[in-house]
Structures are given as structure tokens and as C-alpha cells.
Enzyme design. Sequence first.
Site, short mmCIF file in Angstrom:
data_model
loop_
_atom_site.label_atom_id
_atom_site.label_comp_id
_atom_site.label_asym_id
_atom_site.label_seq_id
_atom_site.Cartn_x
_atom_site.Cartn_y
_atom_site.Cartn_z
N GLU A 198 15.34 47.59 -2.30
CA GLU A 198 14.74 48.92 -2.54
C GLU A 198 13.20 48.67 -3.17
O GLU A 198 12.59 49.55 -3.01
CB GLU A 198 15.51 49.89 -3.40
CG GLU A 198 17.01 50.08 -2.82
CD GLU A 198 18.13 49.05 -3.45
OE1 GLU A 198 17.92 47.72 -3.28
OE2 GLU A 198 19.24 49.16 -3.87
N CYS A 244 17.03 49.83 -9.73
CA CYS A 244 16.33 50.22 -8.51
C CYS A 244 16.36 51.82 -8.33
O CYS A 244 15.33 52.50 -7.81
CB CYS A 244 16.99 49.83 -7.26
SG CYS A 244 16.60 47.92 -6.82
N HIS A 258 15.43 43.32 -5.52
CA HIS A 258 16.13 43.95 -4.55
C HIS A 258 15.51 44.81 -3.39
O HIS A 258 14.11 44.91 -3.50
CB HIS A 258 17.00 45.03 -5.34
CG HIS A 258 17.99 44.63 -6.46
ND1 HIS A 258 18.95 45.33 -7.05
CD2 HIS A 258 18.49 43.06 -6.58
CE1 HIS A 258 19.58 44.59 -7.69
NE2 HIS A 258 19.32 43.41 -7.70
N CYS A 288 21.18 49.80 -7.39
CA CYS A 288 21.51 49.66 -8.86
C CYS A 288 20.82 50.60 -9.78
O CYS A 288 19.99 51.17 -9.21
CB CYS A 288 21.42 48.04 -9.30
SG CYS A 288 19.70 47.72 -9.40
#
Length: 161
Positions: free
Chosen positions: A81, A108, A79, A105
Site C-alpha cells: 500500500e 499503512c 508494504h 496494517c
Amino acid sequence: MTAKRSDYISWDEYFMGVAMLASLRSKDPNTQVGACIVSGTNKILSIGYNGFPMGCSDDTFPWDREGEYENTKYAYVSHSELNAILNYRGGSLEGTKLYVTLFPCNECAKAIIQAGIKTVVYAGDKYDGTAGNIAAKKMFQAAGVAYYEYHFSGREITFKL
């Protein structure tokens, strides 16, 4: 004496714009997410977008959303992040702010908390109410990570490359 310009973009517009621009690097055919980590003095420290790890070809790993787990993107995609956190090479991210185009999420959220990021500014929360989203918000609240939704100003910025 001439006065300064008054129509310049705000810091939030600037950094969310950088996150949005970063999202355009994602090859994901369904969801493109970008992130930008910023210091307390408004300096960009790192940028990331969702995609496969280095060395994992965008042409050979799956982009599918459904099927056996190992045959979907979910087993392989990092992801935005996490990529922004991992891309930073300058030391501590303690006390920084993260701009991201999609609310993080729960996985993350763990990385954000462990990295010391203290504020998350997000542009969308399309998974609001899901188990992972609830867990992420619960962890942020417990760890003292502030988060707020970015409200678009309606300003249009265009340029040609």
C-alpha cells in the site's frame, strides 16, 4: 446485430486481479501482497507490492521473520500500500480506491488516510483481531475511509507468459 460479450470481468475482478498480479513481484518468501490504486473513473493510477526500498538488495537484506528486529524483514520491508502511494507521481490521490490483497496494517492505514484514499477493497484479513488490525479499522472509521472485503467470483483466468 451481434450483442456484446456477457462474460467479461467486473471492475472489482479486474483491479483485484491487477493487485494479485503485482503481488507476484514480491520476493518475500512468506507473504506476497499487491496493491492497486484506482481513480473514480476506473483508471489505474498506481501499483505496488511488498519489498525492500530501492537500493536495498533483495539478496543482502534479511527475509527472516524471527530474531532481533534489525535482523528481520520487518525493519526493512515497505508494504504494498505504501509503495503504491509512493509510486504515484500524478498529484493528489484524494477520493481514490485502493485494492489490496491483504487488509492494511495500522501504519499503512495512516498513509492511506493521509493520501486521501476513500475506499479500501481487500482480499484477505488474516490479522483480523490483532492490535494493529483493530487500530487500522478504528482509524478508517474515524477518518471516513470505507472498506470492504472482496468476494472472489470463482472465475479462473489463465494465461501464459
